[in-house]
Scaffold this motif. Structure first.
Motif, PDB file in Angstrom:
ATOM      1  N   GLY A 319       0.821  -1.216   0.000  1.00  0.00           N
ATOM      2  CA  GLY A 319       0.000   0.000   0.000  1.00  0.00           C
ATOM      3  C   GLY A 319       0.846   1.253   0.000  1.00  0.00           C
ATOM      4  N   GLY A 320       1.967   1.210   0.727  1.00  0.00           N
ATOM      5  CA  GLY A 320       2.818   2.389   0.796  1.00  0.00           C
ATOM      6  C   GLY A 320       3.408   2.738  -0.558  1.00  0.00           C
ATOM      7  N   VAL A 321       3.983   1.752  -1.225  1.00  0.00           N
ATOM      8  CA  VAL A 321       4.576   2.034  -2.531  1.00  0.00           C
ATOM      9  C   VAL A 321       3.485   2.393  -3.535  1.00  0.00           C
ATOM     10  CG1 VAL A 321       6.000   1.128  -4.402  1.00  0.00           C
ATOM     11  CG2 VAL A 321       6.610   0.650  -2.032  1.00  0.00           C
ATOM     12  N   ALA A 323       0.956   4.219  -2.851  1.00  0.00           N
ATOM     13  CA  ALA A 323       0.743   5.649  -2.629  1.00  0.00           C
ATOM     14  C   ALA A 323       1.875   6.467  -3.258  1.00  0.00           C
ATOM     15  CB  ALA A 323       0.638   5.933  -1.130  1.00  0.00           C
ATOM     16  N   LEU A 324       3.088   5.963  -3.128  1.00  0.00           N
ATOM     17  CA  LEU A 324       4.243   6.624  -3.754  1.00  0.00           C
ATOM     18  C   LEU A 324       4.039   6.703  -5.275  1.00  0.00           C
ATOM     19  CD1 LEU A 324       7.159   7.348  -2.513  1.00  0.00           C
ATOM     20  CD2 LEU A 324       7.923   5.259  -3.581  1.00  0.00           C
ATOM     21  N   ALA A 326       1.151   6.714  -6.731  1.00  0.00           N
ATOM     22  CA  ALA A 326       0.061   7.667  -6.960  1.00  0.00           C
ATOM     23  C   ALA A 326       0.613   9.092  -6.966  1.00  0.00           C
ATOM     24  CB  ALA A 326      -1.010   7.508  -5.882  1.00  0.00           C
ATOM     25  N   ASP A 327       1.549   9.379  -6.055  1.00  0.00           N
ATOM     26  CA  ASP A 327       2.210  10.696  -6.064  1.00  0.00           C
ATOM     27  C   ASP A 327       2.836  10.958  -7.428  1.00  0.00           C
ATOM     28  OD1 ASP A 327       1.735  11.645  -3.464  1.00  0.00           O
ATOM     29  OD2 ASP A 327       3.464  10.586  -2.634  1.00  0.00           O
ATOM     30  N   GLU A 328       3.562   9.956  -7.914  1.00  0.00           N
ATOM     31  CA  GLU A 328       4.276  10.126  -9.180  1.00  0.00           C
ATOM     32  C   GLU A 328       3.279  10.272 -10.337  1.00  0.00           C
ATOM     33  OE1 GLU A 328       7.637  11.077 -10.650  1.00  0.00           O
ATOM     34  OE2 GLU A 328       7.842  10.052  -8.738  1.00  0.00           O
ATOM     35  N   SER A 330       0.342  11.543 -10.203  1.00  0.00           N
ATOM     36  CA  SER A 330      -0.222  12.879 -10.122  1.00  0.00           C
ATOM     37  C   SER A 330       0.743  13.890 -10.746  1.00  0.00           C
ATOM     38  CB  SER A 330      -0.483  13.187  -8.642  1.00  0.00           C
ATOM     39  OG  SER A 330      -1.132  14.397  -8.490  1.00  0.00           O
ATOM     40  N   ASP A 331       2.020  13.803 -10.394  1.00  0.00           N
ATOM     41  CA  ASP A 331       3.030  14.675 -11.003  1.00  0.00           C
ATOM     42  C   ASP A 331       3.056  14.509 -12.525  1.00  0.00           C
ATOM     43  OD1 ASP A 331       3.816  15.607  -8.563  1.00  0.00           O
ATOM     44  OD2 ASP A 331       5.636  14.401  -8.435  1.00  0.00           O
ATOM     45  N   LEU A 336      -6.201   8.527 -11.929  1.00  0.00           N
ATOM     46  CA  LEU A 336      -6.327   7.217 -11.287  1.00  0.00           C
ATOM     47  C   LEU A 336      -7.797   6.936 -10.981  1.00  0.00           C
ATOM     48  CD1 LEU A 336      -3.392   7.608  -8.696  1.00  0.00           C
ATOM     49  CD2 LEU A 336      -3.359   6.242 -10.784  1.00  0.00           C
ATOM     50  N   PRO A 359      -4.618   3.742  -6.187  1.00  0.00           N
ATOM     51  CA  PRO A 359      -3.856   2.502  -6.345  1.00  0.00           C
ATOM     52  C   PRO A 359      -4.517   1.324  -5.640  1.00  0.00           C
ATOM     53  CG  PRO A 359      -2.760   3.968  -4.788  1.00  0.00           C
ATOM     54  CD  PRO A 359      -3.843   4.747  -5.432  1.00  0.00           C
ATOM     55  N   PRO A 447       9.808   2.190  -9.524  1.00  0.00           N
ATOM     56  CA  PRO A 447       8.410   2.469  -9.899  1.00  0.00           C
ATOM     57  C   PRO A 447       8.194   3.931 -10.307  1.00  0.00           C
ATOM     58  CG  PRO A 447       8.557   1.617  -7.636  1.00  0.00           C
ATOM     59  CD  PRO A 447       9.945   1.664  -8.165  1.00  0.00           C
ATOM     60  N   SER A 448       8.949   4.848  -9.694  1.00  0.00           N
ATOM     61  CA  SER A 448       8.790   6.252 -10.073  1.00  0.00           C
ATOM     62  C   SER A 448       9.139   6.433 -11.546  1.00  0.00           C
ATOM     63  CB  SER A 448       9.710   7.151  -9.232  1.00  0.00           C
ATOM     64  OG  SER A 448       9.595   6.863  -7.865  1.00  0.00           O
ATOM     65  N   ARG A 452       6.637   7.783 -14.498  1.00  0.00           N
ATOM     66  CA  ARG A 452       7.026   8.995 -15.212  1.00  0.00           C
ATOM     67  C   ARG A 452       7.084   8.725 -16.715  1.00  0.00           C
ATOM     68  NH1 ARG A 452      10.988   9.863 -11.503  1.00  0.00           N
ATOM     69  NH2 ARG A 452      12.571   9.307 -13.012  1.00  0.00           N
TER      70      ARG A 452
ATOM     71  N   TYR B 222      12.061   5.367   5.203  1.00  0.00           N
ATOM     72  CA  TYR B 222      10.799   5.455   4.471  1.00  0.00           C
ATOM     73  C   TYR B 222       9.693   5.647   5.492  1.00  0.00           C
ATOM     74  CZ  TYR B 222       6.525   3.738   2.275  1.00  0.00           C
ATOM     75  OH  TYR B 222       5.229   3.610   1.838  1.00  0.00           O
ATOM     76  N   GLU B 224       5.475   6.792   6.318  1.00  0.00           N
ATOM     77  CA  GLU B 224       4.122   7.073   5.847  1.00  0.00           C
ATOM     78  C   GLU B 224       3.492   8.159   6.700  1.00  0.00           C
ATOM     79  OE1 GLU B 224       2.523   3.078   5.701  1.00  0.00           O
ATOM     80  OE2 GLU B 224       3.659   2.679   3.865  1.00  0.00           O
TER      81      GLU B 224
END
Lengths: 704, 704
Positions: A319-321, A323-324, A326-328, A330-331, A336, A359, A447-448, A452, B222, B224
């Motif tokens: 879940g954490g990655v 979200a990471l 999802a940040d990317e 959005s940029d 989503l 995500p 993943p970033s 991208r 890392y 959250e």
């Protein structure tokens, strides 16, 4: 590119025999390397060493000069010093060769004597009908046919991997590095071309030729600048029409970089913002970094379909990655959307602690239950709302036990959702990665970077390549505009713009108080009175402006007051009269303009007034002429766009009308490019939707 | 962290013996993995399987429960289901163990019954003096001592490479991936810790402990979210005081990411802008992507000295790539000063076609003349003006013939310029790369990544870590402020701010026309009159404001007009009176404010008024309290900063005075955090340099 030019390049890049002038037996010499590489990598055409002081070179019979050759040779490699190059080439017969690659430096890049030597070389080549690649270049490779007409040591270690990427670099050093990077990343090349000084063949020629080459799927190019803007535009259009993405790295994005680029390539320097507009406008994908350059080339060559929109599904076992990512996303401008409710419900029923929105977190359960990932992907992608999918597998990619799962997953995606590009983020061993790639699946460690890369591609294809109609034809007709000597005043400028289809109020230029009264009376509200003089730029500073004047006495006062003030402070100024204009308020003040770029001709600019232009430099550009889609693109591109959409409780502006003005301005500037140096409409008042826009003031300067 | 806490963590992370509760012999089970890993990697302490249904586990004698153990065991690994965990731990004796690592999930992350199980576990551990890592975590590794108290399969393949990076992850999946990425990139770890649900030990505890650990040079974490903001601030300060950089990846930078993070970790969600301010303020380096996370960790662990400033020298064998690197340097905020004239002259004399400014293009000559690179570097760096050097070698790194050159180069840099960090950009074979790294030299394939990484580090060290004085002590004293019930009006608000040291004009609140005349007469220029009412937020909308009122008749008219207008439109509104204030013009309108963050307490905001705040959201934050350096940092950070420096021909604003206001506001908000919910000073008028700033209006809201 003419058919003739195309066929001569095809013969150059597919030579059946190659003559190497300056052929050498000394390992590492630039006259030795091409022969060594051609033989090492199995070129099966003729190799003809030319050397007046040897009977054989590297075991091959040598000829003293080109004149001594009987038959044709498609390609001549010139590896002789600059001062001898033209003479050596002059031994060829007309029609004997299609092209010559000139390795040596010491030509135009080296100052005046070199420039003369380069000109002689060009003259000789032209007289013989020979196309020139270089001089001062590393040559080229045709990977399938094993043509290594190059002396870069990078090619000495391994043969290039064959594939769909055509690579063109102005810089030899960058080209050699890019070759090695491509090898390291496992990218497959069709052609690798270094253009050097571009005395004849330039990057645009190569792009246009690769656009027509059946082996090439993706064109990757490194540019420092260009001399013929029209040719480059046509080349990029040819690639777009052929469905071949062009990935570009161009130096000089920043002031520091532009300064360095200018000192490196004096002749080629230009305004980077204009190049940036060019790339956007013609659908080329500009990479900011070398890593992005390769990520894009890799993805475009690996994917079998490109995303048709910007809706991304993220599947993660963390879940954490997720979200990471999802940040990317959005940029990167990717949306989503949530999966269909039924798909969400099924996942949650099966894995209660999963997150079924997007995500989508399938949790570590995907590791213990191999079918979960594919079941979820089928459910999520099944309703057809996603344009791409990115999957994060954490460290599970290193686990051989899970490889069959992931391969079945990639296979399933390919069979069932062939039009949804997929990127898997994991650390696989290289051979596993290659297998997934052969299924058309992207593999990234970061993943970033995956997101991208998908974002840049999706934006390019959604915004530019597919959604846009065919580019404007570059109609080369030029109309002459007779501008008054010394430029026109604002009354004339507004008249000219109105004729060009740009809304501008009819301004009255008056020469007496009576005329001013009559002009003001004809308006529907209060008036603005301004001095008109070719000698006065800042009218307010000399008391030359009165705003909100209403009623006959006030108009007479204002007229007299303006003349008195201006005569008092600037007794020398020529005075054309006083302008009477309607006072218009309400809406957002914008700026639109056009200027002549030395390489690309008229370029149109758009921005918001005030701090946006002056402090934030928040403006966008397009090369003229262009249509509505490009105009809308340049409006949406500025950061202050939200203000036009109606921020702070204001109504949204008439964005369609702004676009119409930009299109009209682009056509006007292009058609009159021989006469007009620049146009600035400031302010261009964008009124609420449905009420249009209006130019409130304008300056038109003749071409210097 | 108390000394007691520190010693209990030290014992936990350096156990001389480890009891595994739920020990298993079944390969892959979470009760089997730690035993397997500990033995596989050669842990030399005691391993004690606890399993009531076996005499031996993996060949080791097993005990039925913790009570059956005679002596101490430093560490307990709990690998039993959530519902049994507390009972299993309860068999331990007080003092028997320093800590317990709880692998299993099904605790607080899984809803109500799990939350209760977690609370029971915490209660039992606390009663026994046992620190808890987890539950729902992957455990930890102490690399030097080969303590693999984890069940991640990532650790099963190879032992971790030992080094100076302490890695702490809230997410197990990210942690496992980061472990594999670190292995793939050859990064050396001291400790690897996964904190999971953080029922006791959290990321902040681990950062603080690693700050004091002699094996750890760099902390990579890392996150959250966090529950105890003060503890995290103290931990980051401890790391900074120890000279150990902290690299952070935190999810939730964007709205989409924050939404995903909130659904992933409901309890931990918070305002990302505040975290961002926290990291800046306490010197942590925030990585936006996973690649940047590792680039920073790699560079910080490899370099022997960190850059002391932002002046970069670029040496390239390609002018084009040099320009590309200059672009990247510009983006990264690095300056490129020119080398001393003598150094430039010597290079140009030797290589006429070189470019001797910065980027310095030594040309391909560096390949044919091995000594050139080092000679140029010595010349350029010799005058001591550079803080870092980046070198691009193109494809030459792949050429074994040149390796001795590059090694001598790295050795020379280290010996002669030990305090100038160097990054070499080339494609070396791994073993060559490791050799250069052992000299303290960074090696990157992508020159863009090299420059970006140097830029982030240089900015952090130049701006935050070294240039700044010790952070503000977090004085926990709280003062009570008696705000009027229902909040204070603006006259009271301005009085309060003035007492807090913020320049605000004394406002007169008058109840009659005579009082208004007297108050206006006491001013030095025209006045502003405004209605004051707790019920009216938008005074202008109800006719409650008159601006630029001068002279007794005008003041009387304005007073009467305001009251009549307000009574007419809002007959229900309570009226405190009419405010008479001086009319101040000139300068730039700013906004300063403070609000209470649920995790970090009072946070101060700064921005410019108008479109900057409303459209561009161009604001900066810092956690209160802070000093002048932080205040200046937050002023410089906004995009509109150029406006404060005097754009458009205006004089520069009094930036020092703005900083003073922000410092005073931060102290005021912190001191009164028990009473005040928010403060907004809008506008805060920044006047020309030397003339200070003045608060023109303010709202203070009590803590809800």
């Amino acid at each position: 590119m003419s058919a003739n030019s195309e066929s001569s390049l095809s013969r150059l890049f597919h030579p059946r025999s190659i003559a190497v002038v300056g052929a050498s037996a000394t390992p590492g010499k630039i006259g030795a390397m091409p022969i060594t590489l051609l033989r090492q990598h199995g070129y099966d055409g003729g190799i003809i060493p030319i050397n007046p002081r040897a009977d054989t070179v590297q075991g091959l019979p040598a000829y003293p000069d080109l004149a001594a050759l009987d038959g044709e040779t498609d390609l001549i490699v010139l590896a002789v010093p600059a001062e001898h190059a033209a003479d050596a080439l002059a031994h060829a017969r007309p029609g004997q060769a299609a092209g010559a690659v000139v390795f040596t430096s010491g030509f135009a890049e080296a100052g005046e004597p070199g420039r003369a030597a380069q000109q002689r070389l060009v003259d000789v080549a032209r007289s013989l009908g020979i196309r020139l690649l270089g001089p001062n270049c590393l040559g080229f490779m045709n990977v399938r046919d094993r043509v290594y007409a190059t002396f870069t040591p990078a090619a000495a270690r391994d043969a290039a991997r064959e594939g769909g990427i055509g690579m063109v670099s102005q810089s030899g050093a960058f080209g050699a590095y890019a070759y090695s990077m491509a090898q390291a990343r496992g990218l497959g090349l069709s052609y690798w071309i270094s253009t050097g000084n571009e005395a004849d063949i330039d990057v645009a020629d190569c792009i246009a030729w690769l656009a027509g080459d059946p082996r090439t799927r993706v064109i990757m190019t490194y540019m420092e600048g260009c001399r013929d803007g029209g040719k480059l535009r046509r080349a990029l259009d040819a690639a777009r029409d052929a469905g071949k993405p062009v990935v570009v790295t161009k130096i000089g994005r920043t002031q520091a970089g532009a300064r360095a680029a200018a000192s490196h390539t004096a002749a080629l320097a230009g305004d980077d913002a204009v190049y940036d507009a060019l790339f956007r406008q013609h659908g080329a994908l500009r990479a900011r970094t070398i890593e992005e350059f390769f990520n894009l080339g890799y993805a475009l060559d690996t994917l079998r379909h490109y995303p048709r929109g910007k809706r991304l599904a993220i599947l993660s076992i963390s879940g954490g990655v997720g979200a990471l990512m999802a940040d990317e996303a959005s940029d990167a401008g990717l949306g989503l959307p949530e999966p269909a409710p039924a798909a969400q419900a099924r996942l949650l029923q099966h894995v209660p602690f999963a997150s079924a929105r997007n995500p989508i977190d399938v949790t570590g359960q995907a590791v213990t239950e191999p079918g979960l990932l594919w079941a979820t992907a089928q459910d999520v992608l099944g309703d057809g709302q996603y344009d791409a999918v990115a999957v994060f597998l954490a460290a599970a990619g290193s686990s051989p036990a899970l490889w069959p799962t992931f391969e079945a997953f990639a296979q399933g995606l390919r069979d069932k959702f062939p039009e949804v590009p997929a990127a898997i983020c994991a650390l696989f061993p290289v051979e596993r990665q290659r297998q997934l790639e052969q299924q058309g699946c992207l593999v990234f460690a970061d993943p970033s970077a995956a997101i991208r890369t998908l974002g840049v591609i999706a934006s390019a294809f959604a915004d530019t390549l597919s959604a846009h109609p065919a580019p404007e034809a570059l109609d080369d007709a030029v109309a002459t505009l007779d501008l008054p000597a010394g430029g026109c005043n604002e009354v004339q400028a507004m008249d000219i713009l109105r004729q060009a289809g740009i809304p501008a109020p009819a301004l009255a230029l008056v020469g007496s108080a009576d005329q001013a009264v009559a002009a003001a009376a004809a308006l529907q509200g209060p008036a603005v009175l301004k001095i008109v003089s070719p000698d006065i730029a800042h009218k307010s500073d000399v008391g030359g402006v009165k705003v909100g004047v209403a009623g006959e006495p006030a108009v007479r006062d204002a007229y007299a007051g303006i003349l008195a003030a201006v005569r008092g402070r600037r007794p020398d100024a020529r005075i054309d009269g006083v302008l009477v204009a309607p006072l218009l308020r309400g809406g957002v003040e914008c700026i639109a303009g056009a200027h002549l770029d030395p390489v690309f001709g008229p370029v149109v600019m758009f921005g918001l007034g005030g701090v946006f232009v002056e402090v934030l430099k928040d403006v966008s550009f397009r090369l003229a002429p262009f249509g509505r889609d490009q105009a809308l693109g340049m409006i949406r591109e500025i950061r202050g766009y939200t203000l036009l959409q109606g921020a702070r409780g204001e109504p949204p502006c008439d964005i369609d009308a702004i676009a119409d003005v930009l299109v009209a301005l682009s056509r006007f500037a292009y058609r009159h490019r021989a006469s007009i140096g620049s146009v600035e409409i400031n302010p261009l008042l964008a009124r609420p939707r449905g009420q249009g826009v209006v130019a409130l003031d304008a300056v038109i300067a003749p071409r210097p």
